[in-house]
Design an enzyme around this catalytic site. Structure first.
Site, mmCIF file in Angstrom:
data_model
loop_
_atom_site.group_PDB
_atom_site.id
_atom_site.type_symbol
_atom_site.label_atom_id
_atom_site.label_comp_id
_atom_site.label_asym_id
_atom_site.label_seq_id
_atom_site.Cartn_x
_atom_site.Cartn_y
_atom_site.Cartn_z
ATOM 1 N N ARG A 98 0.877 9.037 7.098
ATOM 2 C CA ARG A 98 0.613 7.923 6.189
ATOM 3 C C ARG A 98 1.805 7.745 5.246
ATOM 4 N NH1 ARG A 98 -1.974 3.109 5.059
ATOM 5 N NH2 ARG A 98 -3.948 3.441 3.973
ATOM 6 N N GLN A 111 3.805 -6.124 6.005
ATOM 7 C CA GLN A 111 4.026 -5.531 4.673
ATOM 8 C C GLN A 111 2.641 -5.016 4.338
ATOM 9 O OE1 GLN A 111 3.950 -3.989 1.670
ATOM 10 N NE2 GLN A 111 3.130 -5.885 0.837
ATOM 11 N N SER A 112 2.441 -3.704 4.421
ATOM 12 C CA SER A 112 1.086 -3.162 4.491
ATOM 13 C C SER A 112 0.587 -2.561 3.182
ATOM 14 C CB SER A 112 1.035 -2.080 5.583
ATOM 15 O OG SER A 112 1.831 -0.978 5.180
ATOM 16 N N GLU A 155 -9.605 -4.638 3.582
ATOM 17 C CA GLU A 155 -9.222 -5.274 2.312
ATOM 18 C C GLU A 155 -9.683 -6.727 2.276
ATOM 19 O OE1 GLU A 155 -7.536 -4.113 -0.543
ATOM 20 O OE2 GLU A 155 -7.900 -2.119 0.285
ATOM 21 N N TYR A 197 -1.942 -9.375 -0.252
ATOM 22 C CA TYR A 197 -2.008 -8.708 1.059
ATOM 23 C C TYR A 197 -3.283 -9.127 1.795
ATOM 24 C CZ TYR A 197 -3.086 -4.919 4.372
ATOM 25 O OH TYR A 197 -3.445 -4.201 5.488
ATOM 26 N N SER A 201 -7.990 -5.992 8.361
ATOM 27 C CA SER A 201 -8.182 -4.934 7.358
ATOM 28 C C SER A 201 -9.468 -5.103 6.561
ATOM 29 C CB SER A 201 -6.990 -4.977 6.392
ATOM 30 O OG SER A 201 -7.266 -4.206 5.242
ATOM 31 N N LEU A 218 9.435 -9.552 13.129
ATOM 32 C CA LEU A 218 8.193 -10.332 13.227
ATOM 33 C C LEU A 218 8.376 -11.761 12.719
ATOM 34 C CD1 LEU A 218 5.508 -9.133 14.267
ATOM 35 C CD2 LEU A 218 4.640 -9.312 11.942
ATOM 36 N N GLY A 238 5.592 2.613 12.233
ATOM 37 C CA GLY A 238 4.614 2.921 11.189
ATOM 38 C C GLY A 238 3.629 3.996 11.640
ATOM 39 N N GLN A 239 2.684 4.304 10.752
ATOM 40 C CA GLN A 239 1.688 5.350 11.044
ATOM 41 C C GLN A 239 0.915 5.049 12.338
ATOM 42 O OE1 GLN A 239 -1.677 7.275 8.405
ATOM 43 N NE2 GLN A 239 -2.446 5.302 9.088
HETATM 44 P P1 NDP Z 1 2.790 1.074 8.098
HETATM 45 O O1 NDP Z 1 3.175 0.503 6.769
HETATM 46 O O2 NDP Z 1 2.898 2.543 8.306
HETATM 47 O O3 NDP Z 1 3.686 0.350 9.221
HETATM 48 C C1 NDP Z 1 4.066 -0.982 9.116
HETATM 49 C C2 NDP Z 1 4.999 -1.298 10.262
HETATM 50 O O4 NDP Z 1 5.381 -2.692 10.186
HETATM 51 C C3 NDP Z 1 6.313 -0.497 10.239
HETATM 52 O O5 NDP Z 1 6.631 -0.144 11.572
HETATM 53 C C4 NDP Z 1 7.328 -1.516 9.727
HETATM 54 O O6 NDP Z 1 8.652 -1.263 10.140
HETATM 55 C C5 NDP Z 1 6.785 -2.770 10.401
HETATM 56 N N1 NDP Z 1 7.315 -4.009 9.827
HETATM 57 C C6 NDP Z 1 7.219 -4.438 8.545
HETATM 58 N N2 NDP Z 1 7.822 -5.633 8.408
HETATM 59 C C7 NDP Z 1 8.316 -5.965 9.641
HETATM 60 C C8 NDP Z 1 9.039 -7.078 10.135
HETATM 61 N N3 NDP Z 1 9.384 -8.103 9.351
HETATM 62 N N4 NDP Z 1 9.378 -7.100 11.446
HETATM 63 C C9 NDP Z 1 9.041 -6.064 12.253
HETATM 64 N N5 NDP Z 1 8.360 -4.981 11.845
HETATM 65 C C10 NDP Z 1 7.997 -4.942 10.540
HETATM 66 O O7 NDP Z 1 1.317 0.567 8.417
HETATM 67 P P2 NDP Z 1 0.114 1.325 9.195
HETATM 68 O O8 NDP Z 1 0.635 1.912 10.438
HETATM 69 O O9 NDP Z 1 -0.637 2.143 8.219
HETATM 70 O O10 NDP Z 1 -0.846 0.096 9.540
HETATM 71 C C11 NDP Z 1 -0.670 -0.661 10.743
HETATM 72 C C12 NDP Z 1 -1.258 -2.052 10.544
HETATM 73 O O11 NDP Z 1 -2.643 -1.948 10.256
HETATM 74 C C13 NDP Z 1 -0.653 -2.840 9.389
HETATM 75 O O12 NDP Z 1 -0.653 -4.200 9.760
HETATM 76 C C14 NDP Z 1 -1.621 -2.604 8.247
HETATM 77 O O13 NDP Z 1 -1.556 -3.646 7.287
HETATM 78 C C15 NDP Z 1 -2.928 -2.589 9.014
HETATM 79 N N6 NDP Z 1 -4.013 -1.829 8.413
HETATM 80 C C16 NDP Z 1 -3.795 -0.533 8.033
HETATM 81 C C17 NDP Z 1 -4.805 0.212 7.489
HETATM 82 C C18 NDP Z 1 -4.596 1.635 7.106
HETATM 83 O O14 NDP Z 1 -5.474 2.179 6.428
HETATM 84 N N7 NDP Z 1 -3.523 2.282 7.525
HETATM 85 C C19 NDP Z 1 -6.160 -0.385 7.286
HETATM 86 C C20 NDP Z 1 -6.287 -1.719 7.836
HETATM 87 C C21 NDP Z 1 -5.247 -2.417 8.349
HETATM 88 P P3 NDP Z 1 9.670 -0.339 9.288
HETATM 89 O O15 NDP Z 1 9.459 1.062 9.781
HETATM 90 O O16 NDP Z 1 10.983 -0.921 9.647
HETATM 91 O O17 NDP Z 1 9.305 -0.490 7.825
HETATM 92 P P1 GDP Z 2 -5.481 0.355 -0.158
HETATM 93 O O1 GDP Z 2 -6.957 0.553 -0.113
HETATM 94 O O2 GDP Z 2 -4.901 -0.218 1.086
HETATM 95 O O3 GDP Z 2 -5.009 -0.357 -1.370
HETATM 96 O O4 GDP Z 2 -4.865 1.856 -0.155
HETATM 97 P P2 GDP Z 2 -4.190 2.740 -1.314
HETATM 98 O O5 GDP Z 2 -4.167 4.127 -0.807
HETATM 99 O O6 GDP Z 2 -2.892 2.159 -1.755
HETATM 100 O O7 GDP Z 2 -5.211 2.621 -2.539
HETATM 101 C C1 GDP Z 2 -6.552 3.053 -2.415
HETATM 102 C C2 GDP Z 2 -7.209 3.072 -3.785
HETATM 103 O O8 GDP Z 2 -6.602 4.120 -4.570
HETATM 104 C C3 GDP Z 2 -7.046 1.777 -4.619
HETATM 105 O O9 GDP Z 2 -8.292 1.493 -5.204
HETATM 106 C C4 GDP Z 2 -6.029 2.161 -5.684
HETATM 107 O O10 GDP Z 2 -6.199 1.437 -6.924
HETATM 108 C C5 GDP Z 2 -6.395 3.632 -5.880
HETATM 109 N N1 GDP Z 2 -5.311 4.417 -6.517
HETATM 110 C C6 GDP Z 2 -5.447 5.187 -7.633
HETATM 111 N N2 GDP Z 2 -4.280 5.728 -7.959
HETATM 112 C C7 GDP Z 2 -3.384 5.310 -7.055
HETATM 113 C C8 GDP Z 2 -1.978 5.557 -6.864
HETATM 114 O O11 GDP Z 2 -1.341 6.260 -7.639
HETATM 115 N N3 GDP Z 2 -1.385 4.970 -5.796
HETATM 116 C C9 GDP Z 2 -2.081 4.179 -4.918
HETATM 117 N N4 GDP Z 2 -1.452 3.654 -3.849
HETATM 118 N N5 GDP Z 2 -3.415 3.911 -5.087
HETATM 119 C C10 GDP Z 2 -4.035 4.470 -6.122
#
Ligand code: NDP
Ligand code: GDP
Length: 327
Positions: free
Chosen positions: A186, A85-86, A129, A151, A127, A61, A11-12
């Protein structure tokens, strides 16, 4: 050489954290869930040029046995639980899977650590959230939680279990309550990347408009590259704890669009449309974090401005589409 195990390495955040830990001399091992499309696995690690420097181990996981086996084999000093599941919007479509992976399965990781080696330092990706329907104008570690999506409820369970394992078993388990953080890596379905990708497509003549949902919500957006440093710093502390990680500035989706389209000389209002398809059953209207504790205790502060991050994301999406067009 210290060893780190990262769940969610593809992931990111997993990609940026791997880059940081490699630069600090770590051996970096990642949990990889099997995919039928093995060719697209590791795209982000390739993008950062570090795919051949990390080790990937098969597991999931949701499968405690795979986690125990990997932790026994790898013998990590630190485990970063980033897998989830993010995507908030998807969590209403798949509430049980989200509860299982994002919530319950964090306890698989905690259990594997406790069973194999309770001296391992553990990081949980909590998070903002979890603040959901905000109870304080500016949210800190003291702000009560009010989750607004499956979530967020799942993340809150994992968060409290991290606190509980710290208090019950003395694990060095810390939670980073990270506000939204973005980057060119992202996921494309998140609003920031959807916008910067849309800007690139419109600029290059590949699309005319971009449909979004609620433009009035505001988020405290930082750069993922800055935020993974806070994760690492939390595990450097003598005592485990929870920390808010944020910039202290909140910006609407509308303003984000204005800046992103403006970067390439376009007016967002001529291109952005709204569609009910992207509205959520319950919205988080405002998020704004107070990261003073992280600043004082960890010496951490966000470095990248929103404008610089947006410019980097738009330029990366322009380059991606130009490369595709060039064949
Ligand atoms: P991503 O969605 O980019 O990455 C999620 C990762 O989880 C991927 O590597 C995915 O693998 C893996 N994954 C999902 N399901 C499983 C599973 N069953 N077993 C093993 N691996 C799994 O998320 P981010 O990098 O953006 O975020 C990292 C963490 O931080 C997440 O937990 C997210 O919820 C949390 N977070 C993120 C924020 C943000 O703004 N980015 C803010 C706050 C919290 P695959 O590549 O196979 O899909
Ligand atoms: P979140 O804060 O983890 O839910 O990150 P997102 O980037 O998915 O959403 C951030 C905010 O953007 C939320 O308030 C959404 O309702 C708003 N939003 C508005 N339009 C969109 C869209 O087209 N896609 C997503 N993902 N969010 C949107």
């Amino acid at each position: 050489m210290p060893t780190a195990l990262i769940t969610g390495i593809t992931g990111q955040d997993g990609a940026y954290l791997s880059q940081l830990l490699l630069s600090k001399g770590y051996r970096v091992v990642g949990l990889l869930r099997r995919s039928a499309s093995a060719d697209v696995v590791g795209l982000r690690l390739h993008w950062l040029g570090i795919a051949d420097q990390v080790e990937l181990m098969d597991g999931n996981l949701t499968d405690l046995s795979s986690l125990i086996r990997i932790i026994q084999d790898v013998k990590p000093d630190e485990v970063y639980n980033l897998a989830a599941q993010s995507f908030v919007a998807a969590s209403w479509q798949q509430p049980l899977l989200t509860g299982n992976v994002t919530g319950l399965s964090a306890v698989n990781v905690l259990e594997a650590v406790r069973i194999v080696n309770p001296a391992i330092r553990f990081y949980q990706a909590s998070s903002s959230e979890m603040f959901g329907k905000i109870q304080d104008k500016v949210q800190s570690e003291k702000t009560p939680f009010y989750p607004r999506s499956p979530y967020a409820v799942a993340k809150l369970y994992a968060h409290w279990m991290t606190v509980n394992y710290r208090e019950s078993f003395g694990l060095h388990a810390s939670s980073g309550i990270l506000f939204n953080h973005e980057s060119p890596l992202r996921g494309i379905e998140f609003v920031t990347r959807k916008v910067t990708d849309g800007v690139a497509r419109i600029k290059l003549g590949l699309a005319k408009s971009l449909a979004l949902g609620n433009l009035d919500a505001t988020r405290d957006w930082g750069h993922a590259r800055d935020y993974v440093e806070a994760m690492w710093l939390m595990l450097r502390q003598d005592k485990p704890d929870d920390y808010v990680v944020a910039t202290g500035r909140t910006t609407s989706i509308r303003e984000f669009c204005r800046i992103a389209f403006g970067h390439v000389g376009l007016d967002y209002s001529a291109h952005v449309t709204t569609s009910a398809a992207f509205l959520r059953p319950a919205e988080v209207d405002v998020l704004l974090g107070d990261a003073s504790k992280a600043k004082n205790a960890l010496g951490w502060a966000a470095r990248t401005s929103l404008e610089d991050m947006i410019a980097e994301m738009v330029e990366a999406d322009l380059a991606r589409h130009r490369a595709k067009l060039a064949g």
